[in-house]
Write a protein that holds these residues in place. Structure first.
Motif, PDB file in Angstrom:
ATOM      1  N   LEU A   1      34.506 -42.115  46.854  1.00 18.21           N
ATOM      2  CA  LEU A   1      35.501 -41.741  45.665  1.00 18.21           C
ATOM      3  C   LEU A   1      33.285 -41.961  44.677  1.00 18.21           C
ATOM      4  O   LEU A   1      33.391 -42.706  44.433  1.00 18.21           O
ATOM      5  N   GLU A   2      33.403 -40.651  43.782  1.00 11.56           N
ATOM      6  CA  GLU A   2      32.772 -39.942  43.263  1.00 11.56           C
ATOM      7  C   GLU A   2      32.845 -40.484  41.587  1.00 11.56           C
ATOM      8  O   GLU A   2      34.155 -40.259  41.669  1.00 11.56           O
ATOM      9  N   VAL A   3      32.073 -41.525  40.782  1.00 11.22           N
ATOM     10  CA  VAL A   3      32.858 -41.866  39.108  1.00 11.22           C
ATOM     11  C   VAL A   3      31.468 -41.295  38.811  1.00 11.22           C
ATOM     12  O   VAL A   3      30.219 -41.384  39.329  1.00 11.22           O
ATOM     13  N   LEU A   4      31.036 -40.845  37.348  1.00 16.76           N
ATOM     14  CA  LEU A   4      30.385 -40.029  36.472  1.00 16.76           C
ATOM     15  C   LEU A   4      31.103 -40.421  34.702  1.00 16.76           C
ATOM     16  O   LEU A   4      32.231 -39.959  34.576  1.00 16.76           O
ATOM     17  N   HIS A   5      29.601 -41.034  34.703  1.00 13.24           N
ATOM     18  CA  HIS A   5      30.105 -40.900  33.430  1.00 13.24           C
ATOM     19  C   HIS A   5      28.643 -40.414  32.455  1.00 13.24           C
ATOM     20  O   HIS A   5      27.928 -40.713  32.497  1.00 13.24           O
ATOM     21  N   ASN A   6      29.070 -39.341  31.969  1.00 10.81           N
ATOM     22  CA  ASN A   6      27.926 -38.912  31.576  1.00 10.81           C
ATOM     23  C   ASN A   6      28.300 -38.701  29.342  1.00 10.81           C
ATOM     24  O   ASN A   6      29.009 -38.425  28.494  1.00 10.81           O
ATOM     25  N   ILE A   7      26.908 -39.098  28.721  1.00 12.82           N
ATOM     26  CA  ILE A   7      27.407 -39.671  27.451  1.00 12.82           C
ATOM     27  C   ILE A   7      26.253 -39.009  26.561  1.00 12.82           C
ATOM     28  O   ILE A   7      25.097 -38.408  27.258  1.00 12.82           O
ATOM     29  N   ASP A   8      26.560 -38.407  25.329  1.00  8.96           N
ATOM     30  CA  ASP A   8      26.121 -38.076  24.730  1.00  8.96           C
ATOM     31  C   ASP A   8      25.665 -36.520  25.312  1.00  8.96           C
ATOM     32  O   ASP A   8      24.802 -36.141  25.435  1.00  8.96           O
ATOM     33  N   LYS A   9      26.480 -35.612  26.610  1.00  7.31           N
ATOM     34  CA  LYS A   9      26.339 -34.557  27.549  1.00  7.31           C
ATOM     35  C   LYS A   9      25.401 -33.652  26.351  1.00  7.31           C
ATOM     36  O   LYS A   9      26.275 -33.226  25.176  1.00  7.31           O
ATOM     37  N   LYS A  10      24.143 -33.276  26.430  1.00 11.09           N
ATOM     38  CA  LYS A  10      23.733 -31.923  25.759  1.00 11.09           C
ATOM     39  C   LYS A  10      23.560 -30.381  26.835  1.00 11.09           C
ATOM     40  O   LYS A  10      23.398 -29.447  26.452  1.00 11.09           O
ATOM     41  N   GLU A  11      23.018 -30.523  28.084  1.00 14.56           N
ATOM     42  CA  GLU A  11      22.763 -29.479  28.831  1.00 14.56           C
ATOM     43  C   GLU A  11      24.181 -29.043  29.660  1.00 14.56           C
ATOM     44  O   GLU A  11      25.368 -29.593  29.650  1.00 14.56           O
ATOM     45  N   ASP A  12      24.448 -27.651  29.451  1.00 19.37           N
ATOM     46  CA  ASP A  12      26.033 -26.150  29.966  1.00 19.37           C
ATOM     47  C   ASP A  12      25.357 -26.434  31.790  1.00 19.37           C
ATOM     48  O   ASP A  12      24.469 -26.860  32.196  1.00 19.37           O
ATOM     49  N   PHE A  13      26.883 -26.369  32.516  1.00 19.04           N
ATOM     50  CA  PHE A  13      26.431 -26.976  33.901  1.00 19.04           C
ATOM     51  C   PHE A  13      26.740 -25.289  34.473  1.00 19.04           C
ATOM     52  O   PHE A  13      28.063 -25.050  34.124  1.00 19.04           O
ATOM     53  N   GLY A  14      26.229 -24.040  34.780  1.00 20.37           N
ATOM     54  CA  GLY A  14      26.720 -22.839  35.240  1.00 20.37           C
ATOM     55  C   GLY A  14      27.584 -23.024  36.715  1.00 20.37           C
ATOM     56  O   GLY A  14      28.259 -24.161  37.177  1.00 20.37           O
ATOM     57  N   ARG A  15      28.296 -21.998  37.019  1.00 17.68           N
ATOM     58  CA  ARG A  15      29.158 -22.116  37.494  1.00 17.68           C
ATOM     59  C   ARG A  15      29.206 -22.744  38.689  1.00 17.68           C
ATOM     60  O   ARG A  15      28.580 -22.411  39.663  1.00 17.68           O
ATOM     61  N   HIS A  16      30.054 -23.508  39.390  1.00 22.73           N
ATOM     62  CA  HIS A  16      30.504 -24.566  40.822  1.00 22.73           C
ATOM     63  C   HIS A  16      31.172 -25.255  41.229  1.00 22.73           C
ATOM     64  O   HIS A  16      32.295 -24.829  40.617  1.00 22.73           O
ATOM     65  N   SER A  17      31.277 -25.747  42.614  1.00 20.33           N
ATOM     66  CA  SER A  17      32.293 -26.065  42.857  1.00 20.33           C
ATOM     67  C   SER A  17      32.396 -27.576  43.603  1.00 20.33           C
ATOM     68  O   SER A  17      31.179 -27.875  44.286  1.00 20.33           O
ATOM     69  N   HIS A  18      33.291 -28.294  43.533  1.00 19.55           N
ATOM     70  CA  HIS A  18      33.465 -29.667  44.582  1.00 19.55           C
ATOM     71  C   HIS A  18      33.927 -29.447  45.207  1.00 19.55           C
ATOM     72  O   HIS A  18      35.281 -29.370  45.838  1.00 19.55           O
TER      73      HIS A  18
END
Length: 266
Positions: free
Chosen positions: A15-32
């Motif tokens: 299991l992967e877990v992410l905490h993105n704090i004060d996010k500023k960057e955009d992410f282009g189209r992708h999939s997981h």
């Protein structure tokens, strides 16, 4: 300042877990390869999914199915933060299935559900804590089962053979191995149930989850030791609490007083 905290839980099916704090960057189209289950903590997120655009405000849940193409963009002027986890379809099947279940499909991209928000927060907190494997697995099952029942399309099946007897077997195994780390997979396999079905039936039969049952009996044993004159630290360590604050928290929640207060009164 943007900061990302990532963790990988090998003992929870990778299991992967992410905490993105004060996010500023955009992410282009992708999939997981896994699902994306994200809780928006502050600000808002705008994203593409299922051929359309969606906006997720604070305290909402983003649901993206495995292999589903999406992007992610900040949609608010101030700080924007979220926490997400990425369970794979295999993990859903492992936790929810008994050989015939399938991983769910989430029709809605954004969900507003206070109970689900509480479950998400509790899951993130447990995954970041020093709790044992059984506690983490139990919390993850609680989240994924609720999510699948409320938002997915999973049919739950179970075997009919002597449910009460199998739960008694699991209880006895927990008591026989009270001070050991016991996984949910081990317990479910012992009684020939899927982990999800097992945890539901165990709670319906005993009133407690397997982890709560384990904690309760550890505390009972600790109280017996303190009544025999053993110190709080000795009692905690003997019954498997290697973190004193963890022991104190569970004890006070159970008894309404601290272990020291209990020990002094004995």
């Amino acid at each position: 300042m943007q900061h990302a905290k990532f963790s990988f839980h090998r003992d929870l099916g990778g299991l992967e877990v992410l905490h993105n704090i004060d996010k500023k960057e955009d992410f282009g189209r992708h999939s997981h390869s896994g699902y994306t289950l994200a809780l928006v903590e502050s600000g808002a997120q705008k994203f593409y999914r299922s051929g359309g655009e969606h906006v997720a405000q604070q305290h909402s849940i983003i649901l993206i199915n495995a292999e589903q193409v999406h992007d992610c963009r900040k949609a608010s002027a101030g700080p924007s933060s979220y926490r997400s986890l990425y369970p794979t379809p295999e993990l859903f099947n492992q936790l929810l299935g008994s050989g015939s279940a399938i991983a769910p499909f989430f029709q809605d991209a954004v969900v507003h559900d206070p109970t689900l928000v509480q479950l998400m927060n509790a899951t993130f907190n447990v995954l970041e804590s020093e709790n044992g494997l059984l506690a983490k697995q139990s919390q993850l099952v609680a989240l994924l089962s609720y999510l699948s029942q409320k938002q997915g399309n999973v049919r739950l099946e179970g075997k009919q053979k002597s449910v009460k007897a199998r739960i008694r077997t699991a209880q006895q195994f927990l008591l026989d191995n009270l001070f050991e780390e016991v996984s949910l997979d081990k317990l479910a396999s012992l009684v020939d149930m899927s982990p999800f079905y097992f945890i539901r039936v165990f709670k319906s039969q005993t009133g407690l989850t397997p982890h709560a049952f384990q904690i309760q009996h550890r505390l009972n044993h600790a109280k017996a030791l303190m009544r025999c004159g053993k110190s709080v630290a000795h009692a905690a360590l003997t019954v498997g609490f290697y973190d004193q604050s963890h022991f104190n928290r569970h004890f006070k929640k159970n008894m309404g007083i601290t272990p020291s207060q209990y020990s002094k009164a004995c």
